[in-house]
Motif scaffolding. Structure first.
Motif, PDB file in Angstrom:
ATOM      1  N   ARG A   1       0.835  -1.210   0.000  1.00  0.00           N
ATOM      2  CA  ARG A   1       0.000   0.000   0.000  1.00  0.00           C
ATOM      3  C   ARG A   1       0.870   1.262   0.000  1.00  0.00           C
ATOM      4  O   ARG A   1       0.575   2.241  -0.680  1.00  0.00           O
ATOM      5  N   ALA A   2       1.957   1.245   0.760  1.00  0.00           N
ATOM      6  CA  ALA A   2       2.867   2.399   0.788  1.00  0.00           C
ATOM      7  C   ALA A   2       3.478   2.629  -0.594  1.00  0.00           C
ATOM      8  O   ALA A   2       3.641   3.780  -1.025  1.00  0.00           O
ATOM      9  N   HIS A   3       3.809   1.552  -1.309  1.00  0.00           N
ATOM     10  CA  HIS A   3       4.352   1.677  -2.663  1.00  0.00           C
ATOM     11  C   HIS A   3       3.322   2.309  -3.585  1.00  0.00           C
ATOM     12  O   HIS A   3       3.662   3.180  -4.400  1.00  0.00           O
ATOM     13  N   VAL A   4       2.081   1.904  -3.468  1.00  0.00           N
ATOM     14  CA  VAL A   4       1.014   2.492  -4.285  1.00  0.00           C
ATOM     15  C   VAL A   4       0.937   3.993  -4.034  1.00  0.00           C
ATOM     16  O   VAL A   4       0.886   4.791  -4.973  1.00  0.00           O
ATOM     17  N   ALA A   5       0.949   4.391  -2.769  1.00  0.00           N
ATOM     18  CA  ALA A   5       0.856   5.814  -2.426  1.00  0.00           C
ATOM     19  C   ALA A   5       2.055   6.607  -2.946  1.00  0.00           C
ATOM     20  O   ALA A   5       1.903   7.727  -3.440  1.00  0.00           O
ATOM     21  N   ALA A   6       3.240   6.031  -2.855  1.00  0.00           N
ATOM     22  CA  ALA A   6       4.453   6.732  -3.268  1.00  0.00           C
ATOM     23  C   ALA A   6       4.637   6.780  -4.780  1.00  0.00           C
ATOM     24  O   ALA A   6       5.170   7.754  -5.322  1.00  0.00           O
ATOM     25  N   SER A   7       4.212   5.729  -5.465  1.00  0.00           N
ATOM     26  CA  SER A   7       4.493   5.606  -6.902  1.00  0.00           C
ATOM     27  C   SER A   7       3.323   5.962  -7.806  1.00  0.00           C
ATOM     28  O   SER A   7       3.519   6.265  -8.980  1.00  0.00           O
ATOM     29  N   GLY A   8       2.107   5.853  -7.285  1.00  0.00           N
ATOM     30  CA  GLY A   8       0.933   6.022  -8.128  1.00  0.00           C
ATOM     31  C   GLY A   8       0.583   4.773  -8.909  1.00  0.00           C
ATOM     32  O   GLY A   8      -0.369   4.768  -9.681  1.00  0.00           O
ATOM     33  N   HIS A   9       1.324   3.695  -8.699  1.00  0.00           N
ATOM     34  CA  HIS A   9       1.028   2.411  -9.349  1.00  0.00           C
ATOM     35  C   HIS A   9      -0.073   1.727  -8.551  1.00  0.00           C
ATOM     36  O   HIS A   9       0.175   1.203  -7.473  1.00  0.00           O
ATOM     37  N   ALA A  10      -1.285   1.725  -9.060  1.00  0.00           N
ATOM     38  CA  ALA A  10      -2.451   1.299  -8.280  1.00  0.00           C
ATOM     39  C   ALA A  10      -2.758  -0.193  -8.334  1.00  0.00           C
ATOM     40  O   ALA A  10      -3.525  -0.688  -7.525  1.00  0.00           O
ATOM     41  N   VAL A  11      -2.193  -0.925  -9.275  1.00  0.00           N
ATOM     42  CA  VAL A  11      -2.578  -2.325  -9.472  1.00  0.00           C
ATOM     43  C   VAL A  11      -1.484  -3.265  -8.975  1.00  0.00           C
ATOM     44  O   VAL A  11      -0.305  -3.102  -9.315  1.00  0.00           O
ATOM     45  N   VAL A  12      -1.899  -4.230  -8.164  1.00  0.00           N
ATOM     46  CA  VAL A  12      -0.984  -5.260  -7.672  1.00  0.00           C
ATOM     47  C   VAL A  12      -1.542  -6.628  -8.046  1.00  0.00           C
ATOM     48  O   VAL A  12      -2.733  -6.788  -8.316  1.00  0.00           O
ATOM     49  N   ARG A  13      -0.659  -7.600  -8.040  1.00  0.00           N
ATOM     50  CA  ARG A  13      -1.044  -8.995  -8.248  1.00  0.00           C
ATOM     51  C   ARG A  13      -0.578  -9.771  -7.040  1.00  0.00           C
ATOM     52  O   ARG A  13       0.487  -9.483  -6.476  1.00  0.00           O
ATOM     53  N   SER A  14      -1.341 -10.748  -6.629  1.00  0.00           N
ATOM     54  CA  SER A  14      -0.888 -11.599  -5.537  1.00  0.00           C
ATOM     55  C   SER A  14       0.432 -12.240  -5.932  1.00  0.00           C
ATOM     56  O   SER A  14       0.625 -12.626  -7.085  1.00  0.00           O
ATOM     57  N   TYR A  15       1.333 -12.339  -4.971  1.00  0.00           N
ATOM     58  CA  TYR A  15       2.633 -12.977  -5.204  1.00  0.00           C
ATOM     59  C   TYR A  15       2.707 -14.271  -4.388  1.00  0.00           C
ATOM     60  O   TYR A  15       3.763 -14.726  -3.998  1.00  0.00           O
ATOM     61  N   GLU A  16       1.535 -14.844  -4.132  1.00  0.00           N
ATOM     62  CA  GLU A  16       1.427 -16.095  -3.388  1.00  0.00           C
ATOM     63  C   GLU A  16       1.244 -17.264  -4.358  1.00  0.00           C
ATOM     64  O   GLU A  16       0.531 -17.123  -5.362  1.00  0.00           O
ATOM     65  N   PRO A  17       1.873 -18.409  -4.073  1.00  0.00           N
ATOM     66  CA  PRO A  17       1.709 -19.573  -4.950  1.00  0.00           C
ATOM     67  C   PRO A  17       0.232 -19.948  -5.109  1.00  0.00           C
ATOM     68  O   PRO A  17      -0.529 -19.955  -4.138  1.00  0.00           O
ATOM     69  N   GLY A  18      -0.159 -20.197  -6.346  1.00  0.00           N
ATOM     70  CA  GLY A  18      -1.513 -20.641  -6.640  1.00  0.00           C
ATOM     71  C   GLY A  18      -2.539 -19.521  -6.746  1.00  0.00           C
ATOM     72  O   GLY A  18      -3.696 -19.786  -7.040  1.00  0.00           O
ATOM     73  N   GLU A  19      -2.139 -18.265  -6.527  1.00  0.00           N
ATOM     74  CA  GLU A  19      -3.075 -17.150  -6.615  1.00  0.00           C
ATOM     75  C   GLU A  19      -2.746 -16.315  -7.852  1.00  0.00           C
ATOM     76  O   GLU A  19      -1.586 -15.990  -8.092  1.00  0.00           O
ATOM     77  N   GLU A  20      -3.781 -15.980  -8.628  1.00  0.00           N
ATOM     78  CA  GLU A  20      -3.579 -15.254  -9.875  1.00  0.00           C
ATOM     79  C   GLU A  20      -4.366 -13.954  -9.934  1.00  0.00           C
ATOM     80  O   GLU A  20      -4.452 -13.335 -10.980  1.00  0.00           O
ATOM     81  N   TRP A  21      -4.928 -13.504  -8.828  1.00  0.00           N
ATOM     82  CA  TRP A  21      -5.787 -12.327  -8.848  1.00  0.00           C
ATOM     83  C   TRP A  21      -4.997 -11.023  -8.810  1.00  0.00           C
ATOM     84  O   TRP A  21      -3.881 -10.958  -8.342  1.00  0.00           O
ATOM     85  N   PHE A  22      -5.650  -9.987  -9.333  1.00  0.00           N
ATOM     86  CA  PHE A  22      -5.135  -8.626  -9.324  1.00  0.00           C
ATOM     87  C   PHE A  22      -6.055  -7.789  -8.429  1.00  0.00           C
ATOM     88  O   PHE A  22      -7.240  -8.085  -8.298  1.00  0.00           O
ATOM     89  N   TYR A  23      -5.507  -6.730  -7.855  1.00  0.00           N
ATOM     90  CA  TYR A  23      -6.301  -5.802  -7.064  1.00  0.00           C
ATOM     91  C   TYR A  23      -5.947  -4.390  -7.496  1.00  0.00           C
ATOM     92  O   TYR A  23      -4.770  -4.060  -7.664  1.00  0.00           O
ATOM     93  N   ASP A  24      -6.971  -3.576  -7.692  1.00  0.00           N
ATOM     94  CA  ASP A  24      -6.791  -2.191  -8.094  1.00  0.00           C
ATOM     95  C   ASP A  24      -7.114  -1.298  -6.898  1.00  0.00           C
ATOM     96  O   ASP A  24      -8.274  -1.191  -6.489  1.00  0.00           O
ATOM     97  N   PHE A  25      -6.099  -0.681  -6.309  1.00  0.00           N
ATOM     98  CA  PHE A  25      -6.291   0.184  -5.151  1.00  0.00           C
ATOM     99  C   PHE A  25      -7.141   1.405  -5.505  1.00  0.00           C
ATOM    100  O   PHE A  25      -7.860   1.928  -4.651  1.00  0.00           O
ATOM    101  N   ALA A  26      -7.063   1.888  -6.745  1.00  0.00           N
ATOM    102  CA  ALA A  26      -7.804   3.082  -7.152  1.00  0.00           C
ATOM    103  C   ALA A  26      -9.313   2.845  -7.161  1.00  0.00           C
ATOM    104  O   ALA A  26     -10.086   3.743  -6.837  1.00  0.00           O
ATOM    105  N   THR A  27      -9.719   1.646  -7.530  1.00  0.00           N
ATOM    106  CA  THR A  27     -11.150   1.338  -7.612  1.00  0.00           C
ATOM    107  C   THR A  27     -11.625   0.416  -6.501  1.00  0.00           C
ATOM    108  O   THR A  27     -12.816   0.151  -6.401  1.00  0.00           O
ATOM    109  N   ASP A  28     -10.681  -0.099  -5.698  1.00  0.00           N
ATOM    110  CA  ASP A  28     -10.995  -1.053  -4.625  1.00  0.00           C
ATOM    111  C   ASP A  28     -11.694  -2.296  -5.182  1.00  0.00           C
ATOM    112  O   ASP A  28     -12.642  -2.807  -4.616  1.00  0.00           O
ATOM    113  N   ARG A  29     -11.177  -2.767  -6.323  1.00  0.00           N
ATOM    114  CA  ARG A  29     -11.765  -3.948  -6.976  1.00  0.00           C
ATOM    115  C   ARG A  29     -10.720  -5.032  -7.149  1.00  0.00           C
ATOM    116  O   ARG A  29      -9.554  -4.756  -7.428  1.00  0.00           O
ATOM    117  N   THR A  30     -11.166  -6.262  -6.989  1.00  0.00           N
ATOM    118  CA  THR A  30     -10.338  -7.438  -7.221  1.00  0.00           C
ATOM    119  C   THR A  30     -10.762  -8.059  -8.549  1.00  0.00           C
ATOM    120  O   THR A  30     -11.956  -8.115  -8.865  1.00  0.00           O
TER     121      THR A  30
END
Length: 117
Positions: free
Chosen positions: A52-81
């Motif tokens: 979350r701190a990286h999102v605030a500092a960089s403006g990069h709003a989209v993350v992907r899970s980095y956990e084995p077996g998980e393929e979802w993305f989350y958009d901090f700007a829209t609060d959507r998975t």
């Protein structure tokens, strides 16, 4: 969302880049990978919430899970998975032998009481 994704950006490493460089070093519950630049940070449940701190500092709003077996993305700007998205540069998750929470040897015995809820 796809304008926030660079499919060739490699992940910054096998763990939270900020926890690794902190003094003292931190620990994480789960990991998230920035879809724009590959920065790996710890999740909102983790004590430091570095993704979350990286999102605030960089403006990069989209993350992907980095956990084995998980393929979802989350958009901090829209609060959507999102259940899926474009393929990203490998590796797609932290090493399978790395525990969650992690990293091995730095997680306190009372870790469950330290999580953000």
């Amino acid at each position: 969302m796809t304008d926030q994704i660079d499919p060739i950006a490699a992940p910054s490493g096998p763990g939270c880049a900020d926890c690794e460089t902190a003094q003292p070093q931190g620990w994480w519950f789960h990991l998230r990978r920035c879809a724009a630049c590959g920065h790996v940070g710890c999740c909102d449940s983790s004590p430091a919430q570095h993704a979350r701190a990286h999102v605030a500092a960089s403006g990069h709003a989209v993350v992907r899970s980095y956990e084995p077996g998980e393929e979802w993305f989350y958009d901090f700007a829209t609060d959507r998975t999102y259940a899926g998205g474009p393929d990203l540069a490998p590796p797609l998750n932290h090493p399978e032998d790395q525990p969650a929470p992690g990293p091995r040897g730095r997680v306190p015995a009372n870790w469950t009481t330290l999580l953000n809820r």
